[in-house]
Write a protein that holds these residues in place. Sequence first.
Motif, PDB file in Angstrom:
ATOM      1  N   HIS A  31      -3.658   2.433   5.014  1.00  0.00           N
ATOM      2  CA  HIS A  31      -3.990   2.017   3.644  1.00  0.00           C
ATOM      3  C   HIS A  31      -2.791   1.336   2.985  1.00  0.00           C
ATOM      4  CE1 HIS A  31      -5.614   2.104  -0.394  1.00  0.00           C
ATOM      5  NE2 HIS A  31      -4.471   2.649  -0.794  1.00  0.00           N
ATOM      6  N   SER A  35      -2.532  -2.723   2.279  1.00  0.00           N
ATOM      7  CA  SER A  35      -2.343  -3.138   0.883  1.00  0.00           C
ATOM      8  C   SER A  35      -1.149  -4.073   0.756  1.00  0.00           C
ATOM      9  CB  SER A  35      -2.151  -1.921  -0.022  1.00  0.00           C
ATOM     10  OG  SER A  35      -3.334  -1.165  -0.075  1.00  0.00           O
ATOM     11  N   TYR A  36      -0.070  -3.746   1.443  1.00  0.00           N
ATOM     12  CA  TYR A  36       1.110  -4.632   1.416  1.00  0.00           C
ATOM     13  C   TYR A  36       0.773  -5.999   2.011  1.00  0.00           C
ATOM     14  CZ  TYR A  36       5.344  -6.904   3.013  1.00  0.00           C
ATOM     15  OH  TYR A  36       6.302  -7.832   3.270  1.00  0.00           O
ATOM     16  N   ASN A  39      -1.778  -7.940  -0.316  1.00  0.00           N
ATOM     17  CA  ASN A  39      -1.411  -8.193  -1.706  1.00  0.00           C
ATOM     18  C   ASN A  39       0.016  -8.672  -1.927  1.00  0.00           C
ATOM     19  OD1 ASN A  39      -3.928  -7.273  -3.011  1.00  0.00           O
ATOM     20  ND2 ASN A  39      -3.363  -5.331  -2.076  1.00  0.00           N
ATOM     21  N   LEU A  46       5.555  -4.190  -2.755  1.00  0.00           N
ATOM     22  CA  LEU A  46       4.272  -4.206  -3.454  1.00  0.00           C
ATOM     23  C   LEU A  46       4.360  -3.210  -4.598  1.00  0.00           C
ATOM     24  CD1 LEU A  46       1.189  -4.829  -3.659  1.00  0.00           C
ATOM     25  CD2 LEU A  46       0.848  -2.946  -2.056  1.00  0.00           C
ATOM     26  N   PRO A  48       2.708  -0.691  -6.727  1.00  0.00           N
ATOM     27  CA  PRO A  48       1.484   0.057  -6.423  1.00  0.00           C
ATOM     28  C   PRO A  48       0.439   0.063  -7.532  1.00  0.00           C
ATOM     29  CG  PRO A  48       3.330   1.548  -6.772  1.00  0.00           C
ATOM     30  CD  PRO A  48       3.884   0.166  -6.788  1.00  0.00           C
ATOM     31  N   THR A  50      -0.049  -2.356 -10.048  1.00  0.00           N
ATOM     32  CA  THR A  50      -0.618  -3.678 -10.297  1.00  0.00           C
ATOM     33  C   THR A  50      -1.080  -4.387  -9.030  1.00  0.00           C
ATOM     34  OG1 THR A  50       1.545  -4.746 -10.115  1.00  0.00           O
ATOM     35  CG2 THR A  50       0.865  -3.987 -12.321  1.00  0.00           C
ATOM     36  N   CYS A  51      -0.682  -3.884  -7.866  1.00  0.00           N
ATOM     37  CA  CYS A  51      -0.970  -4.540  -6.577  1.00  0.00           C
ATOM     38  C   CYS A  51      -0.443  -5.973  -6.559  1.00  0.00           C
ATOM     39  CB  CYS A  51      -2.458  -4.518  -6.250  1.00  0.00           C
ATOM     40  SG  CYS A  51      -2.978  -2.925  -5.616  1.00  0.00           S
ATOM     41  N   LYS A  52       0.696  -6.179  -7.182  1.00  0.00           N
ATOM     42  CA  LYS A  52       1.350  -7.490  -7.211  1.00  0.00           C
ATOM     43  C   LYS A  52       2.628  -7.421  -6.395  1.00  0.00           C
ATOM     44  CE  LYS A  52      -1.459  -9.282 -10.288  1.00  0.00           C
ATOM     45  NZ  LYS A  52      -2.552 -10.043  -9.822  1.00  0.00           N
TER      46      LYS A  52
END
Length: 121
Positions: A31, A35-36, A39, A46, A48, A50-52
């Motif tokens: 996961h 995600s990294y 995003n 990354l 966590p 804002t997922c920016k």
Amino acid sequence: DCDDDSFNHLPPMPPSQIEANKQLLRDMFSHAFDSYIYNAFPASELHPITCKPGEFHLVRLPALTLIDTLDTLIIMRNFTEFARSVERLRFLDLEMKREFNRTFTKSGKGKKREDEVGGLF
């Protein structure tokens, strides 16, 4: 202190629980890794909430998180994602070399920069 026998008094963990814990760790890692990649790559971190993507200010190296994760992919026996990650890094390396060449040859700074770098060796 881990040298004492206090941990020996814990009840043994059943094999089914050990396997469930291993799978939980694999799922949690996947996961976070996915995600990294989706995003933030090629940024170094990354955020966590804002997922920016963000910058890791201590080291300004693109894809540092991916580089740091390669050994974990091997430990997790995720050879497919390891191979994909190596290819991502190869592509990024080529792109960075192309960008470097474009920047320094167009600006006329290339020869001077080569001389400076050559002087270091």
